[in-house]
Design an enzyme around this catalytic site. Structure first.
Site, PDB file in Angstrom:
ATOM      1  N   SER A 276      -9.312  -0.248   7.653  1.00 56.36           N
ATOM      2  CA  SER A 276      -8.805  -0.069   6.292  1.00 56.36           C
ATOM      3  C   SER A 276      -8.151  -1.291   5.683  1.00 56.36           C
ATOM      4  O   SER A 276      -7.878  -1.288   4.485  1.00 56.36           O
ATOM      5  CB  SER A 276      -7.833   1.111   6.250  1.00 56.36           C
ATOM      6  OG  SER A 276      -8.538   2.320   6.177  1.00 56.36           O
TER       7      SER A 276
ATOM      8  N   SER B 282      -9.339   2.023   3.354  1.00 57.60           N
ATOM      9  CA  SER B 282      -8.490   2.719   2.414  1.00 57.60           C
ATOM     10  C   SER B 282      -7.520   1.813   1.668  1.00 57.60           C
ATOM     11  O   SER B 282      -7.001   2.209   0.632  1.00 57.60           O
ATOM     12  CB  SER B 282      -7.693   3.796   3.137  1.00 57.60           C
ATOM     13  OG  SER B 282      -6.835   3.220   4.108  1.00 57.60           O
TER      14      SER B 282
ATOM     15  N   LYS C 292       0.845  -1.205   0.000  1.00 55.49           N
ATOM     16  CA  LYS C 292       0.000   0.000   0.000  1.00 55.49           C
ATOM     17  C   LYS C 292       0.871   1.242   0.000  1.00 55.49           C
ATOM     18  O   LYS C 292       1.895   1.297   0.699  1.00 55.49           O
ATOM     19  CB  LYS C 292      -0.893  -0.026   1.246  1.00 55.49           C
ATOM     20  CG  LYS C 292      -1.895   1.127   1.333  1.00 55.49           C
ATOM     21  CD  LYS C 292      -2.692   1.052   2.640  1.00 55.49           C
ATOM     22  CE  LYS C 292      -3.768   2.119   2.738  1.00 55.49           C
ATOM     23  NZ  LYS C 292      -4.470   2.063   4.037  1.00 55.49           N
TER      24      LYS C 292
END
Lengths: 497, 491
Positions: free
Chosen positions: A183, A159, A84
């Site tokens: 997330s 996210s 990420k």
């Protein structure tokens, strides 16, 4: 689809690599080809580093070739993974999904990626995220929205939506995400993969760009529970560079996967089955709990009475910490610097005004307000007090039960744009996940079914602090009894949105 | 206010003064990273790393030595040491503050509720309360020049201790003496260099004036802060200035505004920096990147046991043990290195300690002042001084020659015997040889001899001088005096 290299699990690929049935270069090439084939539709990656990945793969193959006993090599050697884009990889651009870091090149390496590299993993690139991990859909990314591989018109969650979509779409074998209020788990649930938020302090945060320091944890996303355990084995552990990491021994999480849940006490919290949740989600989760019971687990109804306060508490504490954490993005040392600023103070306001998106600005404003003189006691301090109550809820529950089972999200993946203009309804997407960030204990999401539209449903298993082994064991036993995790999105047949 | 506080009137008003001192701690590395804390004269931005540059994703790690230095200071200032203290973020924006917040301590500081005893304006001891001493990090430096702002982050993250007094000080002179005493203690502890020119200590003053009637009612006047005082003299001058300014203001019927001032050294006046209305809201909250700091009582006791003897205790001991004056004891203990040097010399010397004190505070301090040096930097060991004093005591050289030899020892680094031999400075005590010189002096000055015999016996000294001149100062004065007396008085 299982005959496609890109859809292998980590443990399957690791076995083939050790038996000489597969090279890391071939595997990495297959996954990179898959990215080329589908990422125009999925849009999981913000940056790809194919040359470095293939070089790392070749290095891994050399190690396999030279090894006397390949079984002793690290489990992740030669495995292509994604990271990420809020986690720094030295020499690979890191944007955090924000314009303010558009051209930022990290001068150092995060502890987790250093551990992945030390294990010989192949890092393919950086995945999309809501800006500074603030969001539940990737729609807050300053660059583009990632699409759910099960239905490209829908969000992947967020996210860590880029990582979850990449795992689901075969664009990597596993990935790292970060979980501040859900997330990792929420996008894992919405994309039909496994996502684990470790106990606060289990995994080093050094090199994770901070959103809310007391809530953030890096966690793995994978196609099955075994892979999640392998990833956690590699990234967990005390780090002297993170004073909030805990010096607690790291067990072999894969060894915890015994398949046996007989006598395991599974708590079902009444507060996690709420009005307004999608009925098919509730049905699937209740069915999953029945499956655990059928496997010999003892199901107990429990109470987590302060759950209703978790959302407002979270939206005071997380923005408060974020308002300070994001102060460093001032254009002085790195990142965007507005070219038209004529004075120092203009430099601040114009750079931040242009560099941050609306959700980030909203949270900076919220957090600044909550910490301001005259409001601190009523907001930030009160929120911390209620946070202690939430933690007590879990402490009391875990005196009765070993694991808590509940939905990951109230709904399956929603349409892109559906909630983008309604922050409150977006915030509700995390209503089942953010309690344990506040309390600090661990949780994971794994697939437990599909709704009528064919969208994945996530089962959340919550454990006490450092109870990762227990929730992985329960998840693995459930996984062995079901085949949800073997389903793959039929991406090539889906029209692009 | 403390029980022994005395009230010294400044005109018609009484001053109530508190101080904040920021002292850089002498540690090898910075507060939260491993960069060197010794940034002086280093090229700009050469002592930096991702942590002190506040790169995205970095985390602070507490410098244990800085904690120990702060606890040492707190113990020396008679503070309570918190077994549980918390770091906090102090939020404000400025380019020399890379994170946009300073890691400091707010609600739970490391040290609290101590005191320091100074000489009050009336000469009586005054106990100045120490409200707190906490640990934080220094900022970098911003230079605004020619339309650009330049930032040097070498100093960013250097450990900084903030020591806050109660409002117990009553005058500019008391504030000055407090600072001198504090600096002495911090230097004794090896906690702070005391080097004001390098910014190792920075001071802020808060001050208000009130009438005796207000004081009797327990009321205070409006408080004014004066920041960025980079010398003790600036502290004294700014307080004197503010007392005079506010006195004039109040006398003319005006009211004091609650403001923050700066000190303009060139114009020798305070200047307003900001008003209360524009004061910043720092939005303190506990630093989530650092767990609370927990100190065990054993660890604190270990630090306590490692504390050196502090100046007040040394003065008491020196006056008692060595029978030297309080004035000399204070002079000798102002620097720990001097005190230790003095004691080493006392131990190396068989004569009275008072003699060593006289030579150190007299000759040696005079020579040191001329060189602006530190006693430990001199090429002179305590053993060398003891040897010199012994040579004077045994009559090898006389006292005046001793002073010359001492200066020579410092400039050449040679031991006294070598200097005396090489320059032929040894005292001449040989009676036969000196008798010849005495006789020749008397023979050459018959008039003086006559006057002496006529009763002007004070000429004995003049005869001594003539003999010394002939012997270039080396004659043993006792022998010469005996020979002269023999010849002049006992014919």
């Amino acid at each position: 689809m299982a005959d496609e290299l890109y859809s292998l699990t980590i443990h399957e690929a690791a076995g083939m690599l050790r038996r000489g049935e597969l090279s890391s270069v071939a595997l990495t090439e297959a996954v990179l080809d898959r990215v080329v084939a589908v990422d125009n539709d999925v849009k999981a990656y913000l940056a790809l580093t194919p040359e470095a990945a293939l070089a790392d793969a070749a290095a891994a193959d050399a190690l396999f070739a030279a090894a006397d006993d390949p079984a002793r090599l690290p489990a992740l050697l030669g495995i292509p993974l994604a990271v990420k884009d809020v986690i720094l990889v030295e020499g690979v651009p890191t944007t955090c999904g924000s314009r303010i870091l558009e051209d930022f090149m990290p001068p150092y390496e995060a502890t987790v990626t250093a551990k992945l590299r030390a294990a010989g993993a192949v890092i393919l690139g950086k995945t999309n995220t809501d800006e500074f991990a603030m969001g539940s859909s990737t729609e807050n990314s300053a660059y583009f929205t990632t699409h759910n591989p099960w239905d490209l018109s829908r969000v992947p969650g967020g996210s860590s939506g880029g990582s979850a979509a990449a795992v689901a779409a075969g664009e990597c074998l596993g990935a790292l995400g970060s979980d501040t209020g859900g997330s990792v788990r929420q996008p894992a649930g919405l994309c039909g993969v496994v996502g684990l938020k470790p106990t606060y302090g289990r995994v080093s945060r050094y090199g994770l760009v901070a959103f809310a320091s007391s809530l953030d944890q890096i966690g793995p996303l994978a196609r099955d529970v075994t892979d999640a355990a392998l990833l956690l084995n590699t990234i967990a552990g005390y780090d002297p560079r993170d004073s909030t990491s805990m010096n607690v021994p790291v067990p072999d999480y894969r060894a915890a996967l015994t398949g046996d849940v007989r006598g395991l006490r599974v708590g079902v919290p009444r507060e996690y089955f709420i009005d307004g949740m999608q009925p098919q989600v509730e049905q699937a989760v209740r069915a999953a709990i029945d499956t655990l019971a059928a496997l010999g687990a003892e199901v107990v109804e429990i109470r987590l009475p302060n759950t209703e306060h978790a959302l407002p508490v979270y939206y005071l504490i997380a923005p408060a910490e974020a308002s300070a954490n994001l102060a460093r993005f001032d254009g002085v040392r790195y990142g965007l610097r507005h070219p038209d600023a004529e004075t120092m103070w203009q430099g601040y306001t114009m750079t931040r005004g242009a560099g941050f998106g609306p959700e980030v600005k909203r949270r900076i404003m919220l957090g600044t307000y909550a910490l301001s003189a005259g409001y601190y006691d009523a907001y930030y301090l009160k929120a911390q007090q209620v946070r202690t109550l939430l933690k007590q809820d879990f402490d009391q529950a875990f005196q009765q039960v070993d694991v808590i089972a509940c939905p990951t999200s109230p709904t399956t993946a929603f349409k892109i744009g559906e909630k983008a203009d309604d922050p409150l309804s977006m915030y509700l997407a995390d209503v089942f996940t953010l309690s344990l960030n506040l309390a600090g204990n661990c949780g994971l999401s794994l697939p437990c079914g599909f709704d009528a539209a064919g969208l994945p449903i996530g089962l959340q298993l919550i454990g006490p602090a450092f109870g990762e082994g227990t929730i992985l064991r329960a998840a693995h036993a459930y996984e062995q009894a079901t085949d949800w995790h073997l389903q793959r999105p039929m991406l090539n047949n889906m029209p692009a949105d | 206010m403390t029980a022994n506080s005395t009230v010294v009137a400044t005109g018609t008003y009484l001053a109530v003064i508190g101080m904040e001192v920021h002292a850089q701690l002498q540690t090898a590395s910075k507060m939260f990273c491993s960069c060197s804390a010794d940034y002086w004269e280093a090229a700009p931005n050469s002592h930096v790393c991702p942590v002190c540059l506040a790169m995205p994703g970095v985390l602070p790690v507490i410098n244990e030595h800085a904690v120990e230095q702060t606890v040492r200071s707190g113990l020396a200032l008679h503070c309570q040491i918190a077994p549980f203290s918390v770091f906090a973020r102090k939020n404000y924006s400025y380019p020399d503050l890379p994170k946009g917040y300073q890691i400091s301590q707010y609600e739970l500081p490391l040290c609290h509720d101590g005191f320091l005893v100074i000489d009050g304006d009336d000469g009586q001891p005054r106990r100045i309360g120490i409200r707190r001493a906490h640990l934080e990090e220094d900022t970098g430096k911003t230079i605004h020049a020619d339309g650009v702002s330049l930032v040097d982050l070498n100093r960013a993250g250097v450990p900084l201790m903030e020591i806050v007094t109660e409002s117990d000080l009553r005058s500019a002179d008391e504030a000055y003496r407090y600072l001198v005493k504090l600096r002495t203690i911090l230097r004794y502890l090896g906690v702070n260099s005391g080097d004001m020119e390098k910014g190792a200590m920075r001071c802020e003053v808060n001050l208000s004036l009130r009438t005796a009637e207000q004081a009797a009612r327990g009321e205070y006047g409006v408080k004014v802060e004066v920041k960025n005082l980079n010398s003790f003299k600036a502290v004294r001058d700014s307080i004197a200035y503010e007392v005079a300014r506010q006195t004039a203001l109040l006398d003319s019927g005006g009211t004091v505004q609650q403001v923050t001032m700066g000190w303009d050294e060139d114009r020798r006046r305070t200047i307003m920096q900001r008003s209360k209305e524009s004061s910043e809201d720092y939005r303190y909250f506990p630093e989530p990147d650092l767990p609370p700091l927990e100190l065990s009582s054993q660890w604190i006791d270990g630090v306590r046991a490692s504390l050196p003897e502090l100046p007040d205790a040394k003065v008491e001991r020196f006056t008692g043990e060595y029978a030297i004056s309080r004035l000399d004891a204070e002079a000798l203990t102002a620097e720990r290195s001097v005190a230790e040097w003095f004691e080493d010399a006392v131990h190396a010397y068989s004569g009275p300690p008072r003699e060593v004190a006289n030579w150190v505070t007299g000759e040696l301090f005079a020579l040191l002042n001329a060189q602006e040096g530190d006693i430990t930097a001199l090429d002179l060991s305590p053993d060398d001084l003891a040897a010199l004093l012994t040579l004077v005591d045994t009559g090898v050289i006389n006292r005046n020659t001793g002073k010359r030899v001492l200066a020579e020892m410092i400039s050449t680094g040679q031991p006294p015997e070598v200097i005396i031999d090489a320059q032929g400075l040894a005292q001449v005590s040989d009676e036969a040889g000196l008798a010849q010189i005495v006789d020749s002096v008397l023979a050459a000055n018959p008039d003086a001899v006559t006057k002496y015999h006529d009763g002007k016996t004070s000429l004995l000294g003049w005869f001594m001088g003539q003999v010394m001149k002939e012997t270039r100062g080396k004659a043993n004065p006792d022998v010469v005096r005996g020979l002269l007396a023999e010849r002049l008085d006992h014919r």
